[in-house]
Design a protein around this motif. Sequence first.
Motif, short mmCIF file in Angstrom:
data_model
loop_
_atom_site.label_atom_id
_atom_site.label_comp_id
_atom_site.label_asym_id
_atom_site.label_seq_id
_atom_site.Cartn_x
_atom_site.Cartn_y
_atom_site.Cartn_z
N LEU A 6 -24.62 15.15 12.68
CA LEU A 6 -24.51 13.81 13.25
C LEU A 6 -25.34 13.64 14.52
O LEU A 6 -25.90 12.58 14.78
N LEU A 7 -25.44 14.70 15.30
CA LEU A 7 -26.16 14.63 16.58
C LEU A 7 -27.67 14.73 16.38
O LEU A 7 -28.14 15.20 15.34
N PRO A 8 -28.45 14.31 17.38
CA PRO A 8 -29.91 14.41 17.26
C PRO A 8 -30.37 15.86 17.23
O PRO A 8 -29.65 16.76 17.68
N TRP A 54 -31.04 15.82 10.97
CA TRP A 54 -30.24 15.50 12.14
C TRP A 54 -30.10 13.99 12.29
O TRP A 54 -30.86 13.23 11.70
N ALA A 55 -29.12 13.61 13.12
CA ALA A 55 -28.84 12.19 13.38
C ALA A 55 -28.61 11.44 12.08
O ALA A 55 -29.17 10.38 11.83
N VAL A 56 -27.74 12.00 11.26
CA VAL A 56 -27.40 11.44 9.95
C VAL A 56 -25.89 11.28 9.87
O VAL A 56 -25.13 12.20 10.20
N ALA A 57 -25.45 10.10 9.43
CA ALA A 57 -24.02 9.84 9.25
C ALA A 57 -23.73 9.52 7.80
O ALA A 57 -24.49 8.79 7.15
N ALA A 62 -26.93 7.32 6.35
CA ALA A 62 -27.82 6.46 7.14
C ALA A 62 -28.22 7.19 8.40
O ALA A 62 -27.51 8.07 8.90
N ARG A 63 -29.39 6.82 8.91
CA ARG A 63 -29.85 7.35 10.19
C ARG A 63 -29.07 6.70 11.34
O ARG A 63 -28.68 5.52 11.25
N MET A 94 -22.84 5.82 19.21
CA MET A 94 -23.63 6.00 18.00
C MET A 94 -23.87 4.65 17.33
O MET A 94 -22.94 3.87 17.12
N VAL A 95 -25.13 4.38 17.02
CA VAL A 95 -25.52 3.11 16.40
C VAL A 95 -26.34 3.40 15.16
O VAL A 95 -27.27 4.22 15.18
N GLU A 96 -26.01 2.75 14.05
CA GLU A 96 -26.77 2.94 12.83
C GLU A 96 -28.15 2.29 12.94
O GLU A 96 -28.28 1.16 13.42
N VAL A 97 -29.16 3.00 12.51
CA VAL A 97 -30.52 2.46 12.51
C VAL A 97 -30.64 1.45 11.37
O VAL A 97 -30.33 1.79 10.21
#
Length: 487
Positions: free
Chosen positions: A325-327, A360-363, A380-381, A389-392
Motif C-alpha cells: 500500500l505504501l510508496p 507499490w502504492a497499490v490498493a 488502483a494506484r 491516501m488518495v486514489e489516482v
Amino acid sequence: MGKVTGFLEFQRLQEASEPANARIRHYKEFTLHLSDDQAKVQGARCMDCGIPFCNNGCPVNNIIPDWNDMVYRGTYREALENLHSTNNFPEFTGRICPAPCEAACTLGINSDPVGIKSIEHFIIDKGWENGWVVPQPAETKTGKKVAVVGAGPAGMAAAQQLARVGHDVTVFEKNDRVGGLLRYGIPDFKMEKSHIDRRVEQMKAEGVTFRTGVLVGKDFPAKIMNLAKETISPEQLQKDFDAVIITGGAEQPRDLPVPGRELDGVHYAMEFLPLQNRVNAGDKLKDQIKATGKHVVVIGGGDTGSDCVGTSNRHGAASVVQFELLPQPPETENKPLVWPYWPTKLRTSSSHEEGCDRDWAVATKRLEGKNGKVEKLIAARVEWKDGKMVEVPNSEFELKADLVLLAMGFVSPVQGILDAFGVEKDARGNARAATEGDKAYYTSVDKVFAAGDMRRGQSLVVWAIREGRQCARAVDEYLMGSSVLPR
C-alpha cells in the motif's frame, strides 16, 4: 579491537548461498555460515569506535565488539560464552533477525557495516559443531513453580532463564510442537526446525517441562480450539503455580474488508505458511493450500509477504505478484538523517530474488470470481497527500488471481487468552504491563506476567527473546525477593 586498520583493509563479505534456481526445489536452508578465515576477516572490520552503537541497536544488547574481537583472534568458545550471556538462542537471531545492530554500526555511516549477523551465525554454529552448547541445570532448586503459556521465543527464553536459577518451569503450548511462530510461521528454508528441537532437548535437560496440545482458556475461534488435545483454565494455573507468564504471539491478522473477501482462494498468510511447515515435518494433510500452477497475489510487502512468495515459488506457482500500500522506498537510505536508527529503504529478500513481480502504492478495491472461487483482483494506484491516501484517477487495473494471500501484519494477540485471564489491555489489545519498576512485566491480575508479542504487539524474534529474559528476572524477583538473572 580486532585489527586496528581492518575496517580500512577489508570489505564486507556476504554469506554464500545456493543459487535461486536450485534452492526453490527444496525447503532446506540455503545460506552457509562463514569459514573460519572469513569470520576472522569480518571480525577484523570492527573498528573500536569508542561508543558501540551496535549494542543499543540490538534489542538484547549483545556485546558485539567483544565477540567480534574474539572471533578475529580465534577464541571461538569464549565468543560463544559472551554471545550466550545476552542471547539464549543466537541460532534463531543469526538466521532470521533483520539485524538492527548493523543499521547502528558506526562503520555504516560511510561504508558497509560490519557483518554482525553473519558473525553471530558463525559463532553459534561453531558452538553446536564442537559440542560446546550443553545443558546448564541449576545447582539447587527453589521449590517455586512457574507456568509459561506459549512456547515461542519469548516463552522459551523466560523458561530457560527461570529453570537455570532453580525454579520448576512448565511450558504450555496449544500446538503439537514447541516453537510458536518460529515453528509454524517461519519457513524451513529460512530456519530449519532442528534448531528449535535441539534447544528443547537442552531445556528439558535443564528441568523444563513442555506440555504441547494444551490450550489455556476457552471461547477461542474453532480453528484454535481444534489444535488442542486438552484445555486448562487460568484459575487452575493460578492455583497450581506460584507465577504465570503469558507469552503467546500476536496471531490476530489484519483483514482486508473489500467485496469478494469471502471467495474461496483468499487466505491469511498464516493459514497458508504453517501447512507447508507441517508437511515438511512429516504430517499428512488432507487440504493443504497449494500455489502449484496458480497465479498468486500477495498483499503486503513485509517479511510475512516475502515468506509467502518463497513458499509459492517452491510450490511451482504460475506467477507471483506482491504489492504494498505504501510508496516504494528509496534504494539507499539517507544515512546522515537516520543513522543509527532502522532506516526505511528498499529491501530485496532471498525470496524476491527467486522470482516475483513487486509493486507499490497499490490498493485492493475488490475481488471477483465465478462459482465462489476467486479469479481476479481489481486494484488502483494510490498516492499520499497531507498524510492521507488518495486514489489516482483512472488508475484502476486488474490482476489474474487464483490464490490471494493476505500478509498485512498482525493487530494483536488472539483475545481469548487475555479475556480468560481477565488481564487489563492497552489500546491495541495487548496485555498492559510496564517494563520497568517494581512491577515490571506484571499484569493487572495477581501472579500473572506478560511478555513478548502478548505485551508489546507484533515484533521481532530478538525483541521476544529480550522480553522473555527481562520477564524472567522480574518473576524471579517476585518469587525470591531478588535475582541474579541479567536484564
